[in-house]
Design an enzyme around this catalytic site. Structure first.
Site, mmCIF file in Angstrom:
data_model
loop_
_atom_site.group_PDB
_atom_site.id
_atom_site.type_symbol
_atom_site.label_atom_id
_atom_site.label_comp_id
_atom_site.label_asym_id
_atom_site.label_seq_id
_atom_site.Cartn_x
_atom_site.Cartn_y
_atom_site.Cartn_z
ATOM 1 N N ASP A 146 -0.905 32.625 -38.594
ATOM 2 C CA ASP A 146 0.196 32.801 -39.563
ATOM 3 C C ASP A 146 0.963 34.115 -39.383
ATOM 4 O O ASP A 146 2.188 34.133 -39.417
ATOM 5 C CB ASP A 146 -0.341 32.767 -41.008
ATOM 6 N N ALA A 171 -18.915 37.559 -36.765
ATOM 7 C CA ALA A 171 -19.253 38.278 -35.523
ATOM 8 C C ALA A 171 -20.759 38.478 -35.417
ATOM 9 O O ALA A 171 -21.409 38.886 -36.369
ATOM 10 C CB ALA A 171 -18.519 39.614 -35.476
ATOM 11 N N GLY A 179 -10.391 40.517 -43.377
ATOM 12 C CA GLY A 179 -11.428 40.718 -42.363
ATOM 13 C C GLY A 179 -11.722 42.208 -42.230
ATOM 14 O O GLY A 179 -11.290 43.019 -43.063
ATOM 15 N N ARG A 191 -16.339 36.695 -19.407
ATOM 16 C CA ARG A 191 -16.312 35.400 -20.100
ATOM 17 C C ARG A 191 -15.418 34.364 -19.429
ATOM 18 O O ARG A 191 -15.722 33.179 -19.439
ATOM 19 C CB ARG A 191 -15.830 35.609 -21.534
ATOM 20 N N GLY A 197 -22.680 39.442 -32.035
ATOM 21 C CA GLY A 197 -23.287 40.307 -31.011
ATOM 22 C C GLY A 197 -23.397 41.748 -31.438
ATOM 23 O O GLY A 197 -24.454 42.363 -31.360
ATOM 24 N N LYS A 222 -6.000 34.755 -47.621
ATOM 25 C CA LYS A 222 -5.741 33.311 -47.702
ATOM 26 C C LYS A 222 -6.843 32.547 -48.430
ATOM 27 O O LYS A 222 -6.578 31.640 -49.201
ATOM 28 C CB LYS A 222 -5.635 32.812 -46.270
ATOM 29 N N ASN A 267 -12.947 35.822 -39.430
ATOM 30 C CA ASN A 267 -13.746 35.864 -38.198
ATOM 31 C C ASN A 267 -14.720 37.037 -38.237
ATOM 32 O O ASN A 267 -15.801 36.971 -37.661
ATOM 33 C CB ASN A 267 -12.826 36.046 -36.980
ATOM 34 N N SER A 313 -14.001 44.165 -29.636
ATOM 35 C CA SER A 313 -13.008 43.844 -30.657
ATOM 36 C C SER A 313 -13.289 44.581 -31.966
ATOM 37 O O SER A 313 -12.383 45.169 -32.568
ATOM 38 C CB SER A 313 -13.010 42.341 -30.882
#
Ligand code: FAD
Length: 497
Positions: A203, A42, A10, A271, A44, A31, A38, A369
């Site tokens: 994991d 993304a 990522g 949120r 936004g 993997k 993820n 993030s």
């Protein structure tokens, strides 16, 4: 040359490799393919103080308020200070962010931000654009091992000296290195409704639990209020918060505006607040929609979402409504790290969603993030480059590598994955009850998943990891008796006496 193995492809793994450059020998083990993460999903954007009218103090305050002041202030300062520098650096290297007609960066607004400070690239394709940009800049000398699932750390005297993994044929392989960087993401697949990629099954957390590394804040899971809600097992993709930032409003099946009177920021409340309100309506059997009639140029601003809705025949252009439901989105807790990404295990760094830097506190502020990954990813790389190689502790004998794999035939017995996920979703979700969490822990006690057998399939390894991580989350929930941020626990009658 120092050898570094990065687990996960990522943005976190990729940005560390980018800043490590060619001064070390890098292997990236992931993997699925390098595009499975993820980060690629993304939408936004990235929150950053880049407008001359914005203020760092304002971003810091918003982050602390969203995190219920459970954040590490030092980490938040580091984030807000360093993140924009990395963005500028990437822009300088050619990364294109969306701009307005005057050529200035175009800033979006998201929940709980007091200023429009979200930069985006390709509208709602920010994660894909940024991750691919960074990956395309990586040196061709990097060794990629795809379809490889990390299994366990080899630890000697609190030092990580090796890693075992399952290759594409599910055979166990071993790899050594001077430094390991864990960037394996969060735990989304623990829940039946999630925005997360299918490879994100906790994991890295499970491996580090088995190696007795330090984790923290696992009770803080963020549920996003607006996942698409359609029948027929169609993946419930995220409808970005930027859609509400652009003027969309949450309404009930009867058309009532459901956020009125629930929070001063209404549709742009944090949120956890919005998720609980949406959850309340859905639990009563009502439907909840995003009313997008106020959003101008929806299709051009949100091309990914629009294309997806059209591909599955959601008639949003006519109804101006998108059906939504809440789902698991982000893990605030994780492997405890310093500002340099160091973990409690020597030679092991963690970065991205798998790590807990303390930035997010009890609830992540929207679009913080990716910023965290940029700020801390660069810091991890710089720290690795600075660290002098401890030659005495160099590579261990690989014959003894599979230490956490059960040598003594301890039973290995797993629940069915679907049942586990249902139980987790029922008891560790948006609203928690102590009695239900205890019941879940009792149920899990029937199974043995802590030690791994010598031969294991990827499927079983994932299930074992999900069991172990969910057990630790449940225990963390029980420890925090009072609600805080995304951790919301109902006091039951016997507890009130
Ligand atoms: C739909 C969606 C939208 C989002 N929108 C935003 C946004 O707009 N702004 C924002 O700031 N944040 C957003 N987020 C959150 C943010 O995207 C993630 O927190 C961030 O991308 C995580 O990056 P990462 O590199 O840590 O993990 P990931 O991107 O999830 O990468 C983890 C990698 O590790 C690999 N991996 C996992 N287990 C193993 C294993 N055992 N062995 C080898 N490899 C393994 C995975 O396959 C993957 O390649 C969003 C998240 C989602 C899901």
């Amino acid at each position: 040359m120092k050898k570094v193995v990065i687990i996960g492809s990522g943005l976190a793994g990729s940005i560390v490799a980018y800043y490590l450059g060619q001064q070390v020998e890098i292997t990236i083990l992931t993997k699925g393919t390098r595009g499975d993460s993820n980060s690629m999903l993304a939408q936004g954007g990235i929150a950053a103080v880049l407008s001359p009218k914005d203020k760092k103090e304002s971003h810091i305050r918003d982050t602390l308020i969203a995190g219920e002041f459970h954040n590490s202030r030092i980490a938040v300062n580091f984030l807000v200070e360093n993140g924009p520098e990395v963005i500028k650096d990437l822009i300088h290297s050619g990364l294109i962010f969306d701009r307005d007609e005057s050529g200035n960066l175009s800033f979006g607004l998201e929940g709980a931000h007091s200023f429009s400070r979200i930069v985006h690239s390709g509208g709602d394709r920010t994660g894909k654009n940024v991750t691919e940009f960074v990956q395309n800049k990586l040196s061709s000398k990097i060794k990629w091992i795809e379809s490889a699932m990390a299994v366990s750390w080899k630890v000697n005297n609190n030092k990580v000296t090796g890693l075992s993994y399952l290759d594409s044929e599910e055979n166990i392989q071993m790899i050594d290195a001077d430094i390991f960087v864990l960037a394996s993401g969060g735990v989304g697949q623990l829940f039946n409704l999630t925005t997360n990629d299918k490879t994100v099954t906790g994991d890295g957390l499970a491996m580090t639990i088995r190696a007795e590394g330090k984790l923290t804040d696992l009770e803080f899971l963020q549920f996003h209020p607006t996942l698409l809600s359609v029948e027929n097992k169609i993946p419930p993709i995220l409808i970005s918060e930027a859609v509400r930032g652009a003027g969309a409003v949450l309404i009930s099946g009867r058309g009532d505006k459901i956020m009125i009177g629930r929070h001063p920021k209404e549709n742009l409340a944090p949120r956890d607040v919005v998720s609980r309100v949406v959850n309340e309506y859905i639990k009563k059997g009502d439907k909840v929609y995003l009313d997008i009639s106020m959003v101008k140029n929806f299709e051009t601003r949100f091309p990914f979402i629009s294309d997806y809705l059209l591909s599955i025949n959601v008639p949003f252009q006519v109804t101006k409504k998108i059906p939504i439901q809440p789902g698991m989105h982000f893990l605030m807790g994780g492997i405890k790290t310093t500002l340099k990404g160091e973990t409690s295990l020597k030679n092991l760094y963690a970065v991205g969603e798998v790590a807990c830097t303390g930035v997010h506190g009890a609830n992540r502020l929207a679009s913080n993030s990716l910023l965290e990954i940029l700020a801390f990813g660069r810091s991890v790389a710089h720290s690795i480059l600075k660290e002098s190689l401890d030659r005495k502790n160099k590579r261990e004998n690989l014959d003894t590598l599979i230490e956490q794999i059960n040598p003594k035939e301890i039973p290995f017995n797993l629940p069915e994955r679907e049942i586990l996920i249902q139980k987790v979703s029922n008891s560790l979700g948006i609203v928690r009850k102590r009695s239900e969490v205890c019941e879940f822990i009792q149920w899990l006690k029937r199974y043995q998943f802590e030690f791994l057998p010598e031969k294991i399939s990827k499927e079983n390894l994932e299930t074992a990891n999900l069991c172990l991580v969910s057990e630790k989350i449940a225990l963390a929930i029980l420890k925090r008796k009072i609600s805080l941020g995304a951790h919301y626990i109902i006091q039951e009658e016997n507890e009130l006496q």
